[in-house]
Structures are given as structure tokens and as C-alpha cells.
Scaffold this motif. Structure first.
Motif, PDB file in Angstrom:
ATOM      1  N   LEU A 150     -11.229  -8.548   4.551  1.00  0.00           N
ATOM      2  CA  LEU A 150     -10.182  -9.507   4.879  1.00  0.00           C
ATOM      3  C   LEU A 150      -9.343  -9.063   6.080  1.00  0.00           C
ATOM      4  N   CYS A 151      -9.127  -7.770   6.222  1.00  0.00           N
ATOM      5  CA  CYS A 151      -8.232  -7.305   7.301  1.00  0.00           C
ATOM      6  C   CYS A 151      -8.975  -6.506   8.362  1.00  0.00           C
ATOM      7  N   ALA A 152     -10.273  -6.745   8.501  1.00  0.00           N
ATOM      8  CA  ALA A 152     -11.060  -5.974   9.467  1.00  0.00           C
ATOM      9  C   ALA A 152     -10.715  -6.348  10.904  1.00  0.00           C
ATOM     10  N   ALA A 153     -10.437  -7.628  11.191  1.00  0.00           N
ATOM     11  CA  ALA A 153     -10.182  -8.073  12.577  1.00  0.00           C
ATOM     12  C   ALA A 153      -8.699  -7.936  12.906  1.00  0.00           C
ATOM     13  N   SER A 154      -8.428  -7.826  14.219  1.00  0.00           N
ATOM     14  CA  SER A 154      -7.038  -7.775  14.689  1.00  0.00           C
ATOM     15  C   SER A 154      -6.381  -9.124  14.481  1.00  0.00           C
ATOM     16  N   GLU A 155      -5.067  -9.121  14.214  1.00  0.00           N
ATOM     17  CA  GLU A 155      -4.347 -10.357  13.949  1.00  0.00           C
ATOM     18  C   GLU A 155      -3.007 -10.323  14.671  1.00  0.00           C
ATOM     19  N   SER A 156      -2.637 -11.468  15.230  1.00  0.00           N
ATOM     20  CA  SER A 156      -1.350 -11.609  15.918  1.00  0.00           C
ATOM     21  C   SER A 156      -0.310 -12.078  14.922  1.00  0.00           C
ATOM     22  N   LEU A 157       0.852 -11.444  14.991  1.00  0.00           N
ATOM     23  CA  LEU A 157       1.929 -11.773  14.070  1.00  0.00           C
ATOM     24  C   LEU A 157       3.151 -12.198  14.862  1.00  0.00           C
ATOM     25  N   ASP A 158       3.816 -13.237  14.420  1.00  0.00           N
ATOM     26  CA  ASP A 158       5.091 -13.650  15.040  1.00  0.00           C
ATOM     27  C   ASP A 158       6.188 -12.783  14.482  1.00  0.00           C
ATOM     28  N   PRO A 159       7.133 -12.324  15.353  1.00  0.00           N
ATOM     29  CA  PRO A 159       7.183 -12.628  16.795  1.00  0.00           C
ATOM     30  C   PRO A 159       6.673 -11.458  17.633  1.00  0.00           C
ATOM     31  N   GLY A 160       5.619 -11.690  18.415  1.00  0.00           N
ATOM     32  CA  GLY A 160       5.180 -10.758  19.432  1.00  0.00           C
ATOM     33  C   GLY A 160       4.527  -9.488  18.948  1.00  0.00           C
ATOM     34  N   LEU A 161       3.904  -9.500  17.750  1.00  0.00           N
ATOM     35  CA  LEU A 161       3.273  -8.293  17.226  1.00  0.00           C
ATOM     36  C   LEU A 161       1.775  -8.499  17.095  1.00  0.00           C
ATOM     37  N   VAL A 162       1.049  -7.400  17.142  1.00  0.00           N
ATOM     38  CA  VAL A 162      -0.398  -7.389  16.903  1.00  0.00           C
ATOM     39  C   VAL A 162      -0.685  -6.304  15.867  1.00  0.00           C
ATOM     40  N   MET A 163      -1.458  -6.667  14.807  1.00  0.00           N
ATOM     41  CA  MET A 163      -1.829  -5.695  13.774  1.00  0.00           C
ATOM     42  C   MET A 163      -3.331  -5.478  13.824  1.00  0.00           C
ATOM     43  N   ASP A 164      -3.760  -4.231  13.828  1.00  0.00           N
ATOM     44  CA  ASP A 164      -5.189  -3.897  13.785  1.00  0.00           C
ATOM     45  C   ASP A 164      -5.341  -2.525  13.138  1.00  0.00           C
ATOM     46  N   GLY A 165      -6.608  -2.120  12.986  1.00  0.00           N
ATOM     47  CA  GLY A 165      -6.874  -0.812  12.386  1.00  0.00           C
ATOM     48  C   GLY A 165      -6.460  -0.711  10.930  1.00  0.00           C
ATOM     49  N   CYS A 166      -6.605  -1.810  10.149  1.00  0.00           N
ATOM     50  CA  CYS A 166      -6.182  -1.815   8.744  1.00  0.00           C
ATOM     51  C   CYS A 166      -7.290  -1.249   7.853  1.00  0.00           C
ATOM     52  N   ARG A 167      -6.946  -0.317   6.978  1.00  0.00           N
ATOM     53  CA  ARG A 167      -7.880   0.258   6.010  1.00  0.00           C
ATOM     54  C   ARG A 167      -7.218   0.253   4.633  1.00  0.00           C
ATOM     55  N   VAL A 168      -7.996  -0.125   3.618  1.00  0.00           N
ATOM     56  CA  VAL A 168      -7.447  -0.287   2.272  1.00  0.00           C
ATOM     57  C   VAL A 168      -8.156   0.676   1.326  1.00  0.00           C
ATOM     58  N   SER A 169      -7.402   1.279   0.442  1.00  0.00           N
ATOM     59  CA  SER A 169      -7.939   2.126  -0.624  1.00  0.00           C
ATOM     60  C   SER A 169      -7.440   1.575  -1.962  1.00  0.00           C
ATOM     61  N   VAL A 170      -8.367   1.347  -2.904  1.00  0.00           N
ATOM     62  CA  VAL A 170      -8.024   0.725  -4.175  1.00  0.00           C
ATOM     63  C   VAL A 170      -8.459   1.630  -5.321  1.00  0.00           C
ATOM     64  N   ARG A 171      -7.636   1.733  -6.310  1.00  0.00           N
ATOM     65  CA  ARG A 171      -7.956   2.433  -7.551  1.00  0.00           C
ATOM     66  C   ARG A 171      -7.134   1.818  -8.683  1.00  0.00           C
ATOM     67  N   PRO A 172      -7.559   1.960  -9.927  1.00  0.00           N
ATOM     68  CA  PRO A 172      -6.750   1.432 -11.045  1.00  0.00           C
ATOM     69  C   PRO A 172      -5.403   2.152 -11.105  1.00  0.00           C
ATOM     70  N   ASP A 173      -4.380   1.443 -11.551  1.00  0.00           N
ATOM     71  CA  ASP A 173      -3.082   2.096 -11.708  1.00  0.00           C
ATOM     72  C   ASP A 173      -3.139   3.079 -12.880  1.00  0.00           C
ATOM     73  N   ALA A 174      -2.047   3.780 -13.120  1.00  0.00           N
ATOM     74  CA  ALA A 174      -2.049   4.868 -14.113  1.00  0.00           C
ATOM     75  C   ALA A 174      -2.434   4.366 -15.505  1.00  0.00           C
ATOM     76  N   LYS A 175      -1.884   3.224 -15.917  1.00  0.00           N
ATOM     77  CA  LYS A 175      -2.194   2.669 -17.231  1.00  0.00           C
ATOM     78  C   LYS A 175      -3.666   2.290 -17.337  1.00  0.00           C
ATOM     79  N   SER A 176      -4.171   1.620 -16.303  1.00  0.00           N
ATOM     80  CA  SER A 176      -5.574   1.197 -16.317  1.00  0.00           C
ATOM     81  C   SER A 176      -6.501   2.400 -16.229  1.00  0.00           C
ATOM     82  N   LEU A 177      -6.094   3.410 -15.471  1.00  0.00           N
ATOM     83  CA  LEU A 177      -6.923   4.601 -15.351  1.00  0.00           C
ATOM     84  C   LEU A 177      -7.057   5.295 -16.708  1.00  0.00           C
TER      85      LEU A 177
END
Length: 599
Positions: A150-177
Motif C-alpha cells: 500500500l505504501c510502496a510508491a511515493s505520495e504527495s501530501l498537502d501542504p507541500g510534502l512528499v512521503m516515500d521510503g515507507c517500510r512496515v513491520s507487523v507482529r501481534p500485540d502482547a496479548k495476542s502474542l
């Protein structure tokens, strides 16, 4: 989520009279000017010259940082919930954002914002909203792969920002773990238990096989020993000889047994003689005997007194007639063949006026003086074994009718000791498995009433296997009571289709094969409800022993007729046996017809 970030590194008024800074101090800074009324201008990020500043309408000067900003955030306030709606994922995001060039710097100053993180975080939250609902709590890697896409491509954000280089790490929370760890531990325990069960199960099977082999050899040895000593162990002397053979080193003990036996016999004989002489004396004193009868009468009385007191003196008169050598059980032809005249019309049900009849063997008869055969000298005193195999997969109304019929049969037998003494009754409940409801026994007031219990399934094979084992055991037990045993009669009541198709027929043939099974019974089959007429006809050992309820007859009503049929047939047979007549006659239940006419 993170400490605030300011993209505007400096903010100052544009100097008018004095000479102020005209260049940005760093190349990554963009200079943006603003008027007093809020107009913003950026001259490609370059600062104004001194002369331009003096006459400029701009009052504020901003330096905007255009470098890449690296941050890491955790979705804590708005966690992603898994598919089950209970457990949540812990999502860690590493992202990069920056001001989008000179135009981006101008837009940022125009917005009046200081910290860009709320904008970036809000964008990520909206982008990832409800994404966890498509994944189970145990599929954190699948959710991680989805979010990175979902966040692999660069995205322009208002006002005047650009977001790129997004990496996500997912794991169960403490209760679920903790929950997943418990599941994994349980699965490990199950796998370890299964692995340990296999060698234990194999060892138990092997040990059981060894014990079965040892038991077989012990039984065979016992049988050989019993056969070897069968002629020897017939009296007290035989028992002493057997002891001496099995204990060859204890001759003194065997001799002492023999001496004690002789002493006991001598004492018994003396006591018998004394009682006999006393009886002679009384009879002579009262003139009940003549002198010429003394010797014969003394011998007879001595023998009778001896038998009454446990002695070994026998009567000189002829012994009572013995039972015939061919026992009723061993007779091969128990049923007379049905003649065409006796066979019922195929188009009409069997009526009570011409009931099918089983003739059991009777005591041998002796010819009379006129050459005709006289009535048996002694009334028949054998025992009939009756087995009721009843389908327990029927509905509750049918079982209630059958239970009432069994209670009525129990009461009738318990209230007629002479009738009950001629019968042994056993009740089996048939479903997916066959269970004992009443072991074979004489029905007395103290005998418990059998009760059928509703169960699922219907296996003819299990019933026939259990019947074969029970018959061998029960017949052997009844024979030890020195009773003549008639061929057993089995009433087989079914109300459904047996499981496994026709797989039960091998067990049935083994049960009724008189050549291979010396305890093969007569089977009377009754079908109602969903029972198949062809199967009922096959189970019956003779065509006239298979009966089917009429198609229009209510199942509960048919069960009531079966219950009355069982009660009346068994009681009538017991009455005939108690009077010395072993003949067995059969009248179909009300509303039933012969099974061979039903298909």
C-alpha cells in the motif's frame, strides 16, 4: 507518536535600514518571504539582494528545511484489529518525508503549520484503516506484505510534502502474542503426545498379542490335561490318582487321602446299617413286612438310606430310564418342510388359522402292547433359550411401546414360576453397537426389568457377532446344569436400514450355519418403519419366519403389535414347555404380513 518536528528553522523580519543577511546559510534551506497581508513568495529559494530588501513589500523571511526527514512510528492509538475482532496487531512504520522543492516550501509557509508529523501520521492511519480485518492474528506476515504494497510508491501530501521510503513491520500485540504462544505450546504438546503414543500403543498391542498367545497355549494345555484325565476323575479314587500323578513326590499325602477316604466310607456304611436296622425293626414291630421279604427289602432300604445320606450303595432295582444319547440340541432336522398345501397364499397375509409351526424334538416314545406308539413315559423337561434383539434407533414413541411390552412380559414370567422355569430370556439392544439389556437368565420377581435406550446407528453385523459369541457361552453354561437345551430362538426386530450395505451377511451366515456353528439358532425377523422387506426376509431362517408391517400402518402402532406378539408368543411357548410339550407355534403380529410378499 514522535517528538514534534519543525521544518522552519528560522523566522526573521526583513531588514529595511541596515544591511541584513541576504543568503541562506545552508544549501538545503529554502528562503520564503511573506507580506504583511499574508502573501507568500519564494524566488526559487534564493534570498533577496540588499537593494531588493530595502524596497521590498515583504516583511518576514523564513528559512525552510528541505532535507529528508526519517521517522519511526507505532500505531498505538488506532491499532489494526484482526479478523476475529478480538486480537490486534502491533504495526511499526519507518518512513521518510521532505518539503517538495521551492514550491513545497512556499506552500508550507503559507499553511502556517510547524510540525508535519500529524499530517503524515493521519495519512498513514487513513491508508491502513481496517486493513487487519482481512487477516487472522496468526498471519502477521501476510498483513505486513499487504501494508508494504500500500505504501510502496511515493505520495504527495498537502501542504507541500512528499512521503516515500515507507517500510512496515507487523507482529501481534502482547496479548495476542501470549495467545499464539499458548496455541503453539498446545500444538507441540499434542504432537509430542502423539509421537509418544505410537510406541506405547505398539508396545501395548505387542504385549497383548503375547498374552493372548500365552493364554491360548494355557487353554490348550488345560484342555489336553482335562481330556487325559477325563476318565480318571470320575470318583474319589480318580481324584487321588490324579493328585498322585501331578504330585509324584507326595506319595505319603496320596496314601493319607486314600486312608481317610476308606475310614469315611466305613463310618458311613456303619451309620447306614444302623439306620436300616432301626427302620427294619420298626416295620417288623408294626407288622408291615413279612419274613420272606426281609432280605430284598433290607437291600433296597439300605440302598435308599445310603443314597439319602451320601453313601455309595445303589438300588438293586432297575435304574430310571436315562436321557437319550442324541440331545435335542444335536438334532439336525428341527423343522418339518412346508408342503405346498401348508404354504400361505402369496397374495394374502398369514392368518392365525394357519400359523407356521416349529416342532422341537421330544423324548423317545415306547411302543404299546397293541403295537401303536404310546405317549411319552416322561414329560419333556428341557430348557428353551429365547433372545430378543430389538432396534434401539427407533423413535421414542416406538421405544415406549416396546418397553411397556418388555415390562408386561417380565411381569407375566415372574408371576408364573412354572412357565419361567422352562425358559431362559436374554434381551439385546441394537444400534451402532449392540448392548446387553438383560443377560440370559430365568425371569424371577427379583430379576430386573430390561429397559431399551434410544441410540443412533444400526449395525446388523455387530448384533450377529455378539449373538454368536453369547450363544456359545450360554449354551455351554446351561448344559452344565444338566438340562436338555432346545435350539435357541432369536426374535430380531428392526425398524431401519442397516449400516454398511450388505456387509452384515457374512456374519449372519456364520451365525445360522448349522454345519460350522453347532449353536445356530432359529431367527424370527420383524420389520417396521424404514426396514427393508428383502433384508427382513434374508434374516429369517425360514420364509414363514419373516414379517413386515403393512405400509400404511403407523410405526408406533406396529411397535405395539410387536410388543404384544413377543409377550404372547413367549408366554404360550413357556406354558407348553412346562406341560411337557416342546412344540413351538408362531402367529404373526396384528397388521403384519410375510416379508416375502412385501417385495
Amino acid at each position: 507518536m514522535n517528538q514534534p518536528v519543525s521544518l522552519i528553522v528560522s523566522q526573521s523580519a526583513v531588514p529595511r535600514l541596515a544591511v541584513g543577511p541576504t543568503k541562506a546559510r545552508e544549501p538545503y534551506l529554502a528562503v520564503v518571504y511573506a507580506t504583511a497581508v499574508g502573501e507568500v513568495a519564494c524566488f526559487d529559494g534564493r534570498p533577496l539582494r540588499t537593494g531588493q530588501q530595502f524596497f521590498s513589500k515583504y516583511r518576514m523571511r523564513y528559512e525552510v528545511d528541505m532535507r529528508q526527514q526519517h521517522r519511526t512510528a507505532v500505531l498505538g492509538q488506532n491499532p489494526l484489529v484482526s479478523r476475529d475482532g478480538v486480537h490486534a496487531f502491533e504495526v511499526t512504520i519507518s518512513f521518510t518525508f521532505r518539503v517538495a522543492g521551492w514550491q513545497g516550501a512556499e506552500e508550507w509557509v503559507r499553511s502556517g503549520l510547524q510540525d508535519p508529523l500529524p499530517i503524515v501520521h493521519g495519512h498513514l492511519n487513513s491508508r491502513f484503516h481496517a486493513a487487519g480485518q482481512s487477516f487472522g492474528i496468526d498471519d502477521s506476515f501476510g498483513l505486513q506484505r499487504h501494508l508494504n504494497q500500500l505504501c510502496a510508491a511515493s505520495e504527495s501530501l498537502d501542504p507541500g510534502l512528499v512521503m516515500d521510503g515507507c517500510r512496515v513491520s507487523v507482529r501481534p500485540d502482547a496479548k495476542s502474542l501470549t495467545y499464539l504462544e499458548m496455541l503453539i505450546e498446545a500444538e507441540w504438546e499434542e504432537n509430542i503426545g502423539a509421537a509418544r503414543h505410537r510406541p506405547k500403543s505398539g508396545g501395548a498391542h505387542r504385549e497383548g498379542e503375547l498374552k493372548a498367545i500365552e493364554q491360548t497355549y494355557e487353554i490348550q494345555a488345560t484342555q489336553r490335561q482335562a481330556a487325559a484325565f477325563s476318565d480318571m476323575i470320575a470318583n474319589s479314587e480318580g481324584l487321588i490318582r490324579h493328585y498322585l500323578i501331578t504330585h509324584p513326590n507326595d506319595a505319603a499325602g496320596a496314601f493319607e487321602m486314600s486312608r481317610q477316604l476308606e475310614e469315611a466310607r466305613a463310618t458311613t456304611d456303619e451309620l447306614q446299617n444302623q439306620r436300616a436296622l432301626a427302620l427294619f425293626q420298626v416295620m417288623a414291630d408294626k407288622g408291615l413286612i413279612q419274613a420272606g421279604d426281609l432280605d430284598l427289602l433290607r437291600q433296597q432300604l439300605t440302598g435308599q438310606v445310603g443314597q439319602a445320606t451320601g453313601g455309595h450303595v445303589t438300588l438293586s432295582a432297575a435304574a430310571p430310564p436315562q436321557l437319550p444319547g442324541a440331545r435335542p440340541w444335536d438334532a439336525t432336522a428341527q423343522l418339518p418342510p412346508a408342503s405346498p398345501q401348508q404354504a400361505p397364499d402369496a397374495a394374502a397375509p398369514v392368518t392365525p388359522s394357519a400359523p407356521p409351526t416349529v416342532t422341537a424334538p421330544v423324548m423317545p416314545t415306547a411302543p404299546s402292547a397293541s403295537g401303536t406308539t404310546a405317549a411319552p413315559a416322561t414329560a419333556f423337561s428341557g430348557v428353551a433359550l429365547i433372545y430378543l434383539v430389538i432396534d434401539e434407533s427407533l423413535d421414542d414413541d416406538c421405544l415406549d411401546e416396546l418397553n411397556r411390552g418388555l415390562a408386561a412380559l417380565h411381569s407375566a414370567l415372574a408371576g408364573a414360576p412354572a412357565v419361567s422355569a422352562a425358559l431362559r430370556l436374554c434381551v439385546l439392544g441394537m444400534a451402532a453397537g449392540t448392548e446387553m439389556r438383560l443377560p440370559l437368565d430365568t425371569v424371577l420377581p427379583s430379576t430386573r426389568t430390561p429397559i431399551l435406550a434410544g441410540r443412533q446407528g444400526l449395525s446388523y453385523e455387530q448384533a450377529f457377532r455378539m449373538l454368536q459369541a453369547l450363544l456359545r457361552q450360554d449354551v455351554a453354561l446351561v448344559k452344565t446344569q444338566r438340562a436338555q437345551v432346545l435350539r435357541p430362538i432369536v426374535f430380531f426386530l428392526s425398524g431401519g436400514v442397516p449400516e454398511g450395505g450388505d456387509g452384515w451377511q457374512d456374519a449372519y451366515r456364520e451365525l445360522v450355519d448349522q454345519g460350522g456353528n453347532p449353536v445356530a439358532p432359529h431367527l424370527i425377523a420383524l420389520g417396521l418403519g424404514r426396514a427393508q422387506a428383502r433384508a427382513v426376509r434374508t434374516v429369517a431362517t425360514r420364509p414363514e419366519f419373516g414379517f413386515m408391517a403393512a405400509p400404511h400402518q403407523d410405526v408406533a402402532s406396529a411397535a405395539h403389535s410387536c410388543a404384544a406378539f413377543l409377550r404372547d408368543t413367549i408366554i404360550a411357548y413357556g406354558q407348553r414347555l412346562s406341560s411337557g410339550d416342546p412344540q413351538f407355534s408362531l402367529v404373526p403380529p396384528d397388521g403384519f404380513r410375510m416379508a416375502e410378499d412385501a417385495f
